[in-house]
Design a protein around this motif. Structure first.
Motif, PDB file in Angstrom:
ATOM      1  N   LEU A 126      16.223   9.704  -3.006  1.00  0.00           N
ATOM      2  CA  LEU A 126      14.762   9.774  -3.014  1.00  0.00           C
ATOM      3  C   LEU A 126      14.224   9.532  -1.615  1.00  0.00           C
ATOM      4  O   LEU A 126      14.820   8.779  -0.835  1.00  0.00           O
ATOM      5  N   ALA A 127      13.088  10.126  -1.328  1.00  0.00           N
ATOM      6  CA  ALA A 127      12.365   9.805  -0.094  1.00  0.00           C
ATOM      7  C   ALA A 127      11.661   8.468  -0.321  1.00  0.00           C
ATOM      8  O   ALA A 127      11.528   8.007  -1.455  1.00  0.00           O
ATOM      9  N   ASN A 128      11.188   7.863   0.763  1.00  0.00           N
ATOM     10  CA  ASN A 128      10.442   6.606   0.639  1.00  0.00           C
ATOM     11  C   ASN A 128       9.320   6.771  -0.378  1.00  0.00           C
ATOM     12  O   ASN A 128       8.553   7.750  -0.331  1.00  0.00           O
ATOM     13  N   SER A 129       9.217   5.812  -1.282  1.00  0.00           N
ATOM     14  CA  SER A 129       8.187   5.874  -2.328  1.00  0.00           C
ATOM     15  C   SER A 129       8.164   4.539  -3.043  1.00  0.00           C
ATOM     16  O   SER A 129       9.119   3.756  -2.944  1.00  0.00           O
ATOM     17  N   ILE A 130       7.114   4.296  -3.791  1.00  0.00           N
ATOM     18  CA  ILE A 130       7.059   3.051  -4.565  1.00  0.00           C
ATOM     19  C   ILE A 130       8.167   3.040  -5.620  1.00  0.00           C
ATOM     20  O   ILE A 130       8.727   2.004  -5.946  1.00  0.00           O
ATOM     21  N   ALA A 184       8.929 -12.544   3.582  1.00  0.00           N
ATOM     22  CA  ALA A 184       7.781 -13.182   4.237  1.00  0.00           C
ATOM     23  C   ALA A 184       6.532 -13.124   3.359  1.00  0.00           C
ATOM     24  O   ALA A 184       5.608 -13.904   3.530  1.00  0.00           O
ATOM     25  N   GLY A 185       6.501 -12.163   2.428  1.00  0.00           N
ATOM     26  CA  GLY A 185       5.324 -12.024   1.564  1.00  0.00           C
ATOM     27  C   GLY A 185       4.107 -11.486   2.304  1.00  0.00           C
ATOM     28  O   GLY A 185       2.972 -11.851   2.015  1.00  0.00           O
ATOM     29  N   CYS A 186       4.354 -10.591   3.261  1.00  0.00           N
ATOM     30  CA  CYS A 186       3.229 -10.006   4.005  1.00  0.00           C
ATOM     31  C   CYS A 186       2.746  -8.731   3.300  1.00  0.00           C
ATOM     32  O   CYS A 186       3.263  -8.362   2.250  1.00  0.00           O
ATOM     33  N   ARG A 187       1.765  -8.069   3.888  1.00  0.00           N
ATOM     34  CA  ARG A 187       1.300  -6.802   3.311  1.00  0.00           C
ATOM     35  C   ARG A 187       2.047  -5.658   3.998  1.00  0.00           C
ATOM     36  O   ARG A 187       2.208  -5.672   5.220  1.00  0.00           O
ATOM     37  N   MET A 188       2.518  -4.689   3.203  1.00  0.00           N
ATOM     38  CA  MET A 188       3.238  -3.557   3.792  1.00  0.00           C
ATOM     39  C   MET A 188       2.581  -2.245   3.375  1.00  0.00           C
ATOM     40  O   MET A 188       2.291  -2.046   2.191  1.00  0.00           O
ATOM     41  N   ARG A 189       2.346  -1.369   4.338  1.00  0.00           N
ATOM     42  CA  ARG A 189       1.996   0.017   3.999  1.00  0.00           C
ATOM     43  C   ARG A 189       3.258   0.843   4.216  1.00  0.00           C
ATOM     44  O   ARG A 189       3.788   0.903   5.332  1.00  0.00           O
ATOM     45  N   LEU A 190       3.742   1.460   3.129  1.00  0.00           N
ATOM     46  CA  LEU A 190       4.957   2.277   3.202  1.00  0.00           C
ATOM     47  C   LEU A 190       4.573   3.732   3.408  1.00  0.00           C
ATOM     48  O   LEU A 190       3.702   4.261   2.699  1.00  0.00           O
ATOM     49  N   LEU A 191       5.207   4.384   4.386  1.00  0.00           N
ATOM     50  CA  LEU A 191       4.974   5.814   4.610  1.00  0.00           C
ATOM     51  C   LEU A 191       6.155   6.606   4.051  1.00  0.00           C
ATOM     52  O   LEU A 191       7.290   6.134   4.081  1.00  0.00           O
ATOM     53  N   GLU A 192       5.877   7.822   3.590  1.00  0.00           N
ATOM     54  CA  GLU A 192       6.977   8.638   3.067  1.00  0.00           C
ATOM     55  C   GLU A 192       7.982   8.926   4.180  1.00  0.00           C
ATOM     56  O   GLU A 192       9.176   8.970   3.973  1.00  0.00           O
ATOM     57  N   ARG A 193       7.479   9.128   5.381  1.00  0.00           N
ATOM     58  CA  ARG A 193       8.344   9.316   6.542  1.00  0.00           C
ATOM     59  C   ARG A 193       7.497   9.160   7.800  1.00  0.00           C
ATOM     60  O   ARG A 193       6.267   9.130   7.728  1.00  0.00           O
ATOM     61  N   PHE A 194       8.177   9.064   8.940  1.00  0.00           N
ATOM     62  CA  PHE A 194       7.466   9.020  10.217  1.00  0.00           C
ATOM     63  C   PHE A 194       7.130  10.459  10.577  1.00  0.00           C
ATOM     64  O   PHE A 194       8.028  11.258  10.912  1.00  0.00           O
ATOM     65  N   ASP A 195       5.860  10.806  10.485  1.00  0.00           N
ATOM     66  CA  ASP A 195       5.434  12.153  10.855  1.00  0.00           C
ATOM     67  C   ASP A 195       4.589  11.978  12.121  1.00  0.00           C
ATOM     68  O   ASP A 195       3.516  11.374  12.079  1.00  0.00           O
ATOM     69  N   HIS A 196       5.118  12.491  13.239  1.00  0.00           N
ATOM     70  CA  HIS A 196       4.443  12.191  14.506  1.00  0.00           C
ATOM     71  C   HIS A 196       3.053  12.806  14.608  1.00  0.00           C
ATOM     72  O   HIS A 196       2.261  12.416  15.459  1.00  0.00           O
ATOM     73  N   THR A 197       2.718  13.730  13.690  1.00  0.00           N
ATOM     74  CA  THR A 197       1.379  14.324  13.744  1.00  0.00           C
ATOM     75  C   THR A 197       0.344  13.463  13.009  1.00  0.00           C
ATOM     76  O   THR A 197      -0.855  13.623  13.212  1.00  0.00           O
ATOM     77  N   GLU A 242       0.876  -1.177   0.000  1.00  0.00           N
ATOM     78  CA  GLU A 242       0.000   0.000   0.000  1.00  0.00           C
ATOM     79  C   GLU A 242       0.904   1.215   0.000  1.00  0.00           C
ATOM     80  O   GLU A 242       1.793   1.335   0.860  1.00  0.00           O
ATOM     81  N   TRP A 243       0.690   2.066  -0.964  1.00  0.00           N
ATOM     82  CA  TRP A 243       1.494   3.277  -1.048  1.00  0.00           C
ATOM     83  C   TRP A 243       0.633   4.432  -1.539  1.00  0.00           C
ATOM     84  O   TRP A 243      -0.066   4.287  -2.538  1.00  0.00           O
ATOM     85  N   ASP A 244       0.641   5.516  -0.796  1.00  0.00           N
ATOM     86  CA  ASP A 244      -0.037   6.733  -1.229  1.00  0.00           C
ATOM     87  C   ASP A 244      -1.504   6.480  -1.586  1.00  0.00           C
ATOM     88  O   ASP A 244      -2.009   6.960  -2.601  1.00  0.00           O
ATOM     89  N   GLY A 245      -2.175   5.651  -0.776  1.00  0.00           N
ATOM     90  CA  GLY A 245      -3.610   5.433  -0.968  1.00  0.00           C
ATOM     91  C   GLY A 245      -3.957   4.361  -1.982  1.00  0.00           C
ATOM     92  O   GLY A 245      -5.131   4.046  -2.150  1.00  0.00           O
ATOM     93  N   ALA A 246      -2.958   3.790  -2.678  1.00  0.00           N
ATOM     94  CA  ALA A 246      -3.261   2.749  -3.679  1.00  0.00           C
ATOM     95  C   ALA A 246      -2.705   1.399  -3.220  1.00  0.00           C
ATOM     96  O   ALA A 246      -1.793   1.357  -2.407  1.00  0.00           O
TER      97      ALA A 246
END
Ligand code: MLC
Ligand code: AMP
Length: 473
Positions: free
Chosen positions: A58-62, A197-210, A21-25
């Protein structure tokens, strides 16, 4: 085993399963695999061949995942560069890694367009060996000049297998990945753990504590990897929300800097989970980890991972006994073969096949390791490494500064922050010193305070006695 074969066997049979999962897709593993193949063909069309370096800023991204997979699949060497680095820091890496290609956000659209015209079918074999380099990850040396740690396919594969088995990562997991992919924490543990492991991953661009709380609530992960600063931020979670997250979570893992025992305990009270602390390094990937089952001991990094041999060596070069303190030396299939084009530094890093970590610690009678410090004056702020000498050198290039010393100060969130002590030329205290630093240095390296001092304390040999300036408390 090389990573390509391992990724292939993990992808096979999972083509239709949602993997990312990346950027809502959402993307299936089949799509992730095909994107990597297309990108590999686009790189080949630019003339890149096995062994060439690809620097990636690059920042974290697909797209960063596309590039990593493309490199792994075609034997190119992936060279991630910290997105917070400025020109000065980048130019050293570019000169040293000697890449065939540098990819930044600005060039990305053209590369992506080229990839879109390529086939996503399986790539031809490129004759990969287990000991071929998969990545060069730059780590600031004690000299202040960063060196490229060569990490082989085998290093990453062994590390990935260790973590998947030791932390019981399975296809049923849901990984929320927030740390930056340009470091081995997210790359070696997060990305490889996910793919193997073949699990599902949601990647975030960065850890934003807000916004991270909303990500937890929306994605409902079972697995999270973080640095201590992230866990300190998560202590601000309202109790009810924390308990709710704790109900679906399986495992919180922490590393890259010391996790204060108090944070572990407050986190346990709030989320109902004992964080699993582990210890690693760019040069070795993960070495020591608290157990999944069994005691996760606060303040300790745990027990050596399978295949990792650790000895603690005193100042006389002899191994010390349990309870005594010394430098941790390591051996294992996870340990890198050396630094890129730095024979001198590579030789200096090893003694009789043992890698000298520079970390100081002890082993308890029942085999748990505890780190207590470092041989160098490395500062770790929010999990990012800072070598004071690099900042001191920059400060001393400023015409108004006679000399400067940078030390660590304790910080509740980031663990440590850099503070500069400066001897100014008479009458000259420029207000813009901070902005000059900001222009040339990564944001986490900017001294959070500039203290004026008449002269730096030195010992009889002229060495600056940093402990007299302001000890870390
Ligand atoms: C941090 N900043 C970023 C950023 N991360 N900016 C852009 N993208 C990112 N990914 C900058 C901000 O600009 C800001 O600078 C400062 O860092 C703090 O930002 P913040 O929003 O206040 O964040 P904070 O809550 O303090 O948390 C910082 C953090 C960050 C935890 C998100 O430090 C981080 O991502 N750390 C992870 C580092 C890591 O993965 N290390 C692993 C190394 S491998 P300013 O100037 O505005 O204050 C290793 C081996 C092992 O060590 O064992 O794992
Ligand atoms: P890096 O060079 O960025 O890979 O940082 C590696 C360093 O991070 C190690 O040498 C340690 O000093 C530190 N480190 C990693 N994990 C831990 C941990 N759990 N506790 C204390 N220090 C750690």
């Amino acid at each position: 085993m090389n990573l390509r074969d391992w990724f292939d066997s993990s992808f096979s049979g999972r083509g239709k399963a949602i993997g990312l999962e990346w950027d809502g897709a959402e993307y299936t593993f089949g799509e992730v695999d095909a994107r990597g193949n297309r990108m590999a063909r686009a790189l080949a069309a630019r003339g890149l061949v096995k062994g060439d370096r690809v620097c990636v800023y690059l920042a974290n991204s697909i797209e960063m995942i596309d590039l990593y997979l493309a490199c792994v699949k075609s034997g190119l060497i992936f060279v991630p560069i910290n997105i917070l680095y400025r020109d000065r820091e980048m130019s050293h890496i570019l000169g040293d890694a000697d890449p065939k290609l540098l990819v930044t956000a600005a060039d990305f659209p053209a590369l992506l367009a080229a990839a879109a015209t390529q086939s996503g079918e399986r790539l031809p074999d490129c004759g990969l060996c287990a000991n071929d380099p998969a990545a060069l990850v730059y780590t600031s040396g004690t000299t202040g000049v960063s060196k490229g740690a060569i990490l082989t396919h085998h290093n990453f594969a062994v590390n990935g297998k260790n973590l998947v088995e030791s932390w019981r990562i399975t296809a049923a997991d849901r990984l929320l990945l927030a740390p930056p992919l340009f470091h081995v924490h997210a790359l070696g543990n997060g990305l490889h753990g996910w793919l193997l492991a073949g699990c599902r991953m949601r990647l975030l661009e960065r850890f934003d504590h807000t916004t991270v709380l909303a990500q937890f609530q929306d994605f409902q992960p079972t697995l999270f990897f973080g640095v201590p600063a992230m866990y300190v931020r998560l202590l601000d979670t309202p109790p009810e929300a924390a308990r709710e997250i704790g109900r679906t979570m399986r495992l919180f893992v922490c590393g890259s800097a010391p996790l204060p025992a108090q944070v572990l305990e407050e986190f346990r009270d709030l989320f109902g989970h004992t964080i699993l602390e582990r210890y690693g390094m760019t040069e070795t990937l993960m070495n020591i980890s608290n157990p999944y089952e069994g005691e996760r001991r606060p303040g300790s990094v745990g027990l050596p991972l399978p295949g990792v041999v650790v000895k603690i060596v005193g100042p006389d070069g002899n191994e010390v006994t349990a309870g005594e303190t010394g430098e941790l030396w390591l051996q294992g299939p996870n340990v890198f073969p050396g630094y890129w084009r730095r024979e001198d530094a590579s030789q200096a890093a090893f003694v009789d096949g043992w890698f000298k970590t520079g970390d100081i610690g002890s082993r308890s009678a029942d085999g748990y390791y505890t780190l207590s410090g470092r041989k160098s004056d490395l500062i770790i702020s929010g999990g990012f490494n800072i070598y004071p000498r690099e900042i001191e050198e920059f400060l001393m290039e400023q015409p108004e500064i006679v000399e400067a010393a940078v030390i660590a100060e304790a910080d509740r969130v980031r663990g440590e922050i850099p503070v500069a002590y400066i001897v100014w030329r008479e009458g000259a205290v420029p207000a813009e010193i901070e902005s000059r630093c900001r222009e040339k240095l990564a944001s986490f390296k900017i001294p959070r305070r500039f203290e004026s001092i008449e002269k730096l304390p030195r010992n009889a040999l002229g060495k600056v006695q940093k402990h007299l300036l302001c000890p870390v408390s």
